[in-house]
Motif scaffolding. Structure first.
Motif, short mmCIF file in Angstrom:
data_model
loop_
_atom_site.label_atom_id
_atom_site.label_comp_id
_atom_site.label_asym_id
_atom_site.label_seq_id
_atom_site.Cartn_x
_atom_site.Cartn_y
_atom_site.Cartn_z
N VAL A 58 13.13 -10.56 5.24
CA VAL A 58 13.86 -10.85 4.00
C VAL A 58 12.95 -11.50 2.98
N GLU A 59 12.14 -12.47 3.42
CA GLU A 59 11.34 -13.24 2.47
C GLU A 59 10.18 -12.44 1.87
N THR A 60 9.76 -11.37 2.53
CA THR A 60 8.66 -10.55 2.00
C THR A 60 9.08 -9.10 1.77
N PHE A 61 10.37 -8.87 1.66
CA PHE A 61 10.90 -7.51 1.59
C PHE A 61 10.30 -6.72 0.42
N ARG A 62 10.31 -7.29 -0.77
CA ARG A 62 9.83 -6.58 -1.95
C ARG A 62 8.36 -6.19 -1.82
N TRP A 63 7.56 -7.10 -1.33
CA TRP A 63 6.13 -6.84 -1.15
C TRP A 63 5.90 -5.77 -0.10
N GLN A 64 6.63 -5.85 1.01
CA GLN A 64 6.48 -4.86 2.08
C GLN A 64 6.93 -3.47 1.65
N MET A 65 8.02 -3.41 0.88
CA MET A 65 8.49 -2.11 0.40
C MET A 65 7.49 -1.50 -0.56
N SER A 66 6.86 -2.34 -1.37
CA SER A 66 5.83 -1.84 -2.28
C SER A 66 4.67 -1.24 -1.49
N ASN A 67 4.30 -1.89 -0.40
CA ASN A 67 3.24 -1.36 0.47
C ASN A 67 3.64 -0.02 1.06
N ALA A 68 4.86 0.04 1.60
CA ALA A 68 5.34 1.27 2.23
C ALA A 68 5.37 2.43 1.24
N GLU A 69 5.84 2.15 0.04
CA GLU A 69 5.91 3.19 -0.99
C GLU A 69 4.51 3.67 -1.38
N LEU A 83 15.84 2.94 0.34
CA LEU A 83 15.97 1.67 1.05
C LEU A 83 15.56 0.51 0.14
N ASP A 84 14.52 0.72 -0.65
CA ASP A 84 14.05 -0.32 -1.57
C ASP A 84 15.14 -0.67 -2.56
N GLU A 85 15.85 0.35 -3.04
CA GLU A 85 16.93 0.13 -4.01
C GLU A 85 18.08 -0.68 -3.39
N SER A 86 18.26 -0.54 -2.08
CA SER A 86 19.33 -1.28 -1.41
C SER A 86 18.94 -2.74 -1.20
N ARG A 87 17.64 -3.06 -1.41
CA ARG A 87 17.12 -4.43 -1.30
C ARG A 87 17.40 -5.03 0.07
N GLY A 88 17.23 -4.17 1.09
CA GLY A 88 17.31 -4.66 2.46
C GLY A 88 18.70 -4.97 2.96
#
Length: 206
Positions: free
Chosen positions: A138-149, A199-204
């Motif tokens: 949860v705390e690093t979700f945005r950063w991790q999703m950016s990496n995955a994308e 998934l990124d749009e759902s914000r986890g």
């Protein structure tokens, strides 16, 4: 006489009631998987509706054997499908490029060699993508999703570059086989990227 047998009758009644309760409990639990399957299929269909290749998305994710009950599950499943196909194509290209008896032009061999390297890079990018999706926090979700994308996009770029390398190359049979296999990988990778973006749009929340 009736009073003497009353406790025994009560015991029989309670025993039958207990057995019936256990029976219906098992019956209800046995039905749960069949009720869950349509829900999974509904999620797959609704999730794939706006994918780059909806029919391929539905077919590959519907036949996926792992868990696929949330957007996170679907994103991981889509990447696994892409990774599996990319590995197969990578092995195929490596075998063809190393074949000593293969009679192809110098330009064909060069394009093939470049493609081997590019698909190998694509496999590595997809591995990193999957690893990131498996360890979302949860705390690093945005950063991790950016990496995955970023990694999934890079994988798709490598696949496109491989195709571009065969433009204008002679040798119809080899060219046709490589392009068909790479396009198939590209389609599932494109769908995987869509699932990641979704998934990124759902914000986890999955």
């Amino acid at each position: 006489m009736a009073l003497a047998h009353h406790p025994f009758c009560l015991l029989i009644t309670l025993t039958l009631a207990f057995q019936l309760t256990v029976f219906f409990s098992h019956f209800a639990s046995a039905r749960t998987p069949t009720n869950a399957a349509p829900q999974t299929q509904d999620l797959v269909r609704s999730s794939c509706e706006h994918a780059s290749y909806p029919n391929i998305c539905i077919r590959t994710l519907s036949s996926y054997t792992g868990p696929a009950k949330t957007p996170k599950d679907l994103a991981q499943a889509a990447v696994k499908v892409s990774l599996s196909r990319a590995k197969r194509v990578s092995n195929y290209l490596a075998q063809v490029s190393e074949a000593k008896d293969l009679k192809i032009s110098k330009r064909q061999r060069g394009a093939l060699s470049d493609c081997v390297e590019q698909i190998s890079e694509s496999v590595e990018e997809l591995r990193q993508t999957l690893s990131e999706l498996k360890h979302l926090r949860v705390e690093t979700f945005r950063w991790q999703m950016s990496n995955a994308e970023t990694w999934a996009s890079a994988a798709l770029t490598y696949e496109d570059t491989c195709l571009d390398g065969f433009q204008g190359v002679d040798g119809k049979k080899l060219k046709s086989d490589v392009k068909r296999k790479i396009r198939n990988v590209g389609k599932v990778t494109s769908n995987a990227l869509y699932m990641i973006n979704r998934l990124d749009e759902s914000r986890g929340k999955a």
